[in-house]
Scaffold this motif. Structure first.
Motif, PDB file in Angstrom:
ATOM      1  N   ALA A 421      32.747   3.906 -18.732  1.00 44.90           N
ATOM      2  CA  ALA A 421      34.005   4.098 -18.124  1.00 44.90           C
ATOM      3  C   ALA A 421      33.887   4.930 -17.086  1.00 44.90           C
ATOM      4  N   ALA A 422      33.275   6.104 -17.434  1.00 44.16           N
ATOM      5  CA  ALA A 422      33.198   7.305 -16.376  1.00 44.16           C
ATOM      6  C   ALA A 422      32.373   6.888 -15.329  1.00 44.16           C
ATOM      7  N   ALA A 423      31.126   6.122 -15.447  1.00 40.41           N
ATOM      8  CA  ALA A 423      30.370   5.528 -14.560  1.00 40.41           C
ATOM      9  C   ALA A 423      31.072   4.597 -13.720  1.00 40.41           C
ATOM     10  N   GLU A 424      31.875   3.652 -14.179  1.00 46.71           N
ATOM     11  CA  GLU A 424      32.444   2.522 -13.288  1.00 46.71           C
ATOM     12  C   GLU A 424      33.634   3.383 -12.474  1.00 46.71           C
ATOM     13  N   ASN A 425      34.161   4.420 -12.873  1.00 41.65           N
ATOM     14  CA  ASN A 425      35.050   5.089 -12.342  1.00 41.65           C
ATOM     15  C   ASN A 425      34.346   6.170 -11.253  1.00 41.65           C
ATOM     16  N   GLY A 426      32.966   6.245 -11.021  1.00 46.29           N
ATOM     17  CA  GLY A 426      32.269   6.600  -9.765  1.00 46.29           C
ATOM     18  C   GLY A 426      31.862   8.028 -10.125  1.00 46.29           C
ATOM     19  N   GLN A 428      29.491  11.090 -11.800  1.00 45.75           N
ATOM     20  CA  GLN A 428      27.963  10.859 -11.937  1.00 45.75           C
ATOM     21  C   GLN A 428      27.772  11.165 -13.524  1.00 45.75           C
ATOM     22  N   VAL A 429      27.041  10.286 -14.200  1.00 50.04           N
ATOM     23  CA  VAL A 429      27.053  10.416 -15.728  1.00 50.04           C
ATOM     24  C   VAL A 429      25.597  10.332 -15.978  1.00 50.04           C
ATOM     25  N   ALA A 430      25.155  11.372 -16.535  1.00 47.70           N
ATOM     26  CA  ALA A 430      23.859  11.600 -17.390  1.00 47.70           C
ATOM     27  C   ALA A 430      23.649  11.678 -18.661  1.00 47.70           C
ATOM     28  N   VAL A 431      23.044  10.866 -19.575  1.00 46.75           N
ATOM     29  CA  VAL A 431      23.178  10.981 -20.723  1.00 46.75           C
ATOM     30  C   VAL A 431      21.422  10.982 -21.340  1.00 46.75           C
ATOM     31  N   LEU A 432      21.043  11.966 -22.238  1.00 46.96           N
ATOM     32  CA  LEU A 432      19.971  12.172 -22.767  1.00 46.96           C
ATOM     33  C   LEU A 432      20.031  11.236 -24.117  1.00 46.96           C
ATOM     34  N   VAL A 433      19.412  10.353 -24.197  1.00 47.46           N
ATOM     35  CA  VAL A 433      19.355   9.555 -25.472  1.00 47.46           C
ATOM     36  C   VAL A 433      17.954   9.870 -26.023  1.00 47.46           C
ATOM     37  N   GLU A 434      18.020  10.352 -27.286  1.00 44.69           N
ATOM     38  CA  GLU A 434      17.036  10.591 -28.095  1.00 44.69           C
ATOM     39  C   GLU A 434      16.545   9.266 -28.908  1.00 44.69           C
ATOM     40  N   LEU A 435      15.605   8.531 -28.306  1.00 44.87           N
ATOM     41  CA  LEU A 435      14.976   7.560 -28.938  1.00 44.87           C
ATOM     42  C   LEU A 435      14.332   7.587 -30.320  1.00 44.87           C
ATOM     43  N   LYS A 436      13.791   8.800 -30.441  1.00 42.01           N
ATOM     44  CA  LYS A 436      13.030   9.128 -31.758  1.00 42.01           C
ATOM     45  C   LYS A 436      14.005   9.683 -32.946  1.00 42.01           C
TER      46      LYS A 436
END
Length: 726
Positions: A421-426, A428-436
């Motif tokens: 929702a934050a991204a859709e509201n314009g 800047q959203v940065a998320v570090l997703v730990e795939l491991k």
């Protein structure tokens, strides 16, 4: 665990602190933790269905232990590695000691389930029935169930010269079947996989709850493998069923990703997940103890394992599945329900609409500006605090940026929905997703893709490092300035585990913390090589050195004749360098109390080495997960919280953060939490110098103090007082 060798007293300077006798084995220490879990499942003070839960957790823990830890040791043996652990054991010696310790524990678990829990469950109307004891009407129902639900999905696989031995998937429950051809009298081996997507225990309809002595039932069911086993003639028409025995295997399931060679880390992880499901060497075979030697030998040879990899089970295999019965509608057989309360300073916010309401009393950011907020889950609500913080940031028009680390989250995460929702509201959203994140890789891949599709900047971490830290940074425009708000926690951003794990978190808008998190996120997402931080201790940059310096400072204070004290609450203590520093501090006169839930390789109470070190483990209805550090510092007390345990991987191979809690009242609150845990005489276990854990008991006139119950009462009282003040 071995006892200390008798030795003459030596001067401190002559004691070699790297001597293996001063260290417990990591793998065996983990088994001791799981033994404490098992003991909760056998403790008559624990409500009946909670005992069932602990038995299931014991089994689930063992599955992961074999898939990762035992598998790793076996790989070392196969590679010819002979390097000894700090306690002096080679990999092969560790494997043998693991088996020697596990055999009696597993036997104890299954005997207790069969001889104690099943009869007690039956007394309360919960019947895990054996197929052989059923009446004809009940068998007829299960026959129809088999024909309608099981037969269409079962696939009998023959083993003969034209049919090679089938692949057996990890943790699957199987039946080894011997059938005889009535014409040739030749016997053949076949394997039938029990469907994993159907309930492990098939419930009987209420109309068929035919019980002795007119008892009232809550639930009656039969293990699914018995339903299959007693209807095998349908799968092998014209053949004679000679024998049928269940078995289960465990495979190496640790991911092996060469990140330097992986052009696309997400794709590489997906490939490794397929290997985990369909590949991996066998590290354990569980069989029913009555299985004939010939059938057992066939399985051993086909799996490519040794006799020491086989574990005989009396009764039902895979007791982890009894977890499905814990939620049966019998609240009288479970712990009293607990609903996390609103933090007293956030209570008005939680009672208002989740929609953003602007500045004023309902503004989350105004609360944080007035004073830092310390959160304690699951005593205080996660949804009305952390979840609400991220939700409001997503919808606040003054918020410019949200940055966050995600190690584990739930499959239906409202936090991820807020980030979208934050991204859709314009914003800047940065998320570090730990795939491991082990065993959550597939879930994290799914969320990473969903976030990317919504326009979120998704980063997968740093080569060679797992990002384990728990951080949120919110950047907000306020009048003529930019202000940064942070959340630094000890637990994952997962609303489900936040109700089961004890964790603490700090909400703050202190300038130094905001600046540190900005630098850290630049390190995580860009090419920054930040080496210094204003307040934070960050692994692998400076955390190890800072921890050693804090411990050594206490030792120096003690040498100077000042009072010196260290209290640390951790999940695990394994790192030899930290342990040596603690030994040196104890020798210098520092009083040290450690609350270590799981593995502890430090040997407390050794004369001349660790006389002043005490270790307890608290195992209760909530999983103790928070990390809290206290240093007396000559009266200028310092308290830290964060994501790091004292293990080599946390200090060297993960991105971790510990933050000071500088608000004096919040630091006192954390000290109170530590004090309550140290006073526990109900769920606390004391680690003795010989490696035994002895459960504390209240004696004489001393009253029972159950730390988690005290913390629940304290949270409820604080929440009520906050409501009265508002």
């Amino acid at each position: 665990m071995p006892r200390i060798k008798p030795r003459t007293k030596k001067p401190v300077e002559d004691i070699l602190l790297t001597d293996p006798q001063y260290y417990f084995n990591r793998e065996l220490s983990w088994i001791e933790f799981n033994a404490r879990v098992l003991q909760e499942g056998m403790n008559p003070r624990t409500p009946l269905l909670e005992r069932l839960k602990f038995l299931a957790i014991f089994s689930h823990n063992l599955d992961e232990y074999f898939m990762v830890r035992v598998a790793g040791l076996k790989q070392q043996v196969e590679a010819g590695v002979h390097r000894r652990s700090p306690d002096g054991r080679t990999p092969s010696e560790q494997l043998q000691d693991i088996r020697d310790r596990l055999l009696p524990l597993i036997a104890k678990q299954h005997h207790h389930f069969q001889a104690s829990l099943r009869p007690q469950l039956a007394k309360h109307g919960i019947y895990i029935s054996n197929y052989e004891t059923l009446q004809s009407e009940q068998r007829a129902y299960l026959r129809r169930y088999f024909e309608e639900h099981l037969f269409p999905v079962l696939t009998p696989l023959a083993v003969d010269p034209s049919h090679p031995f089938p692949y057996i998937s990890n943790l699957s429950l199987n039946l080894a079947v011997v059938v005889r051809d009535p014409d040739s009298q030749h016997e053949n081996f076949a394997r039938v996989k029990v469907p994993s997507l159907l309930p492990r225990f098939v419930p009987l309809p209420v109309a068929l709850w035919v019980l002795p002595n007119g008892r009232t039932a809550t639930w009656v069911g039969v293990p699914i493998e018995q339903v299959v086993a007693h209807n095998l003639e349908t799968l092998f028409p014209g053949m004679q069923i000679q024998a049928c025995y269940p078995f289960r295997i465990t495979r190496n399931a640790d991911l092996d990703v060469e990140e330097d060679e992986a052009g696309d880390l997400l794709q590489a992880i997906e490939q490794e997940l397929r290997k985990r499901r369909y590949g991996g060497s066998v590290v354990r075979l569980e069989v029913q103890s009555s299985m004939p030697d010939a059938m057992r030998q066939t399985l051993i040879e086909e799996m490519g394992i040794g006799q020491d990899d086989v574990y005989d089970i009396e009764g039902l295999l895979s007791l982890g599945h009894v977890m499905s019965l814990v939620d049966l509608p019998r609240s009288d057989l479970r712990d009293p329900p607990w609903s996390p309360v609103a933090h007293p300073r956030l209570r008005r916010l939680s009672d208002s609409s989740m929609a953003f309401r602007g500045e004023g009393e309902d503004d989350f950011f105004a609360v944080i500006r007035r004073q830092d907020v310390l959160l304690h889950h699951p005593y205080q609500s996660f949804s009305s605090s952390v979840q609400r913080f991220i939700h409001q940031a997503a919808h606040d028009p003054n918020v410019l940026t949200i940055k966050m680390t995600l190690y584990r989250t739930s499959g239906d995460s409202p936090i991820v929905e807020s980030l979208i929702a934050a991204a859709e509201n314009g914003k800047q959203v940065a998320v570090l997703v730990e795939l491991k994140a082990r065993f959550d890789e597939a879930n994290n891949i799914s969320w990473a893709r969903k976030l990317e599709e919504a326009g979120v900047h998704v980063v997968y971490g740093l080569v060679g490092l797992k990002t384990h830290t728990k951080l949120v940074l919110v950047v907000r425009q306020e009048e003529n300035q930019i202000r940064r708000y942070v959340h630094i926690g000890t637990g994952n951003y997962n609303p489900k585990t936040a109700r089961l794990y004890t964790d603490v978190g700090l909400l703050s808008c202190r300038d130094a913390l905001g600046a540190d998190l900005t630098d850290l996120f630049n390190f995580l997402t860009g090419y920054s090589r930040q080496q210094t931080y204003r307040k934070l201790m960050v692994a692998p940059v400076n955390l190890r050195d800072r921890l050693l310096a804090l411990i050594q400072r206490e030792a120096q204070h003690s040498r100077e004749g000042k009072h010196a004290r260290i209290v640390a609450k951790l999940n695990a203590l394994v790192e030899p360098g930290i342990i040596r520093a603690l030994y040196e501090a104890s020798q210098a006169g520092v009083e040290i109390d450690l609350v270590v839930r799981g593995m502890c390789c430090l040997r407390p109470g050794v004369k001349g080495v660790s006389d002043r070190i005490r270790v307890i483990s608290v195992v209760g209805r909530f999983l103790e997960h928070s990390r809290i550090l206290y240093f007396h510092n000559g009266g200028q007390e310092e308290v830290y919280i964060g994501s790091a345990d004292w293990m080599p991987r946390n200090l060297d191979r993960r991105v971790e953060v510990m933050t000071p809690v500088e608000d004096e009242q919040l630091a006192k609150d954390l000290q109170e939490i530590l004090g309550i845990l140290l006073a526990d005489n109900y769920n606390a276990w004391e680690l003795k110098p010989d490696g035994r854990y002895v459960q504390r008991r209240a004696h004489g006139r001393s009253s029972v103090l159950k730390a988690q119950s005290v913390l629940m009462e304290l949270a409820a009282k604080q929440s009520d007082s906050g409501a009265n003040r508002s």
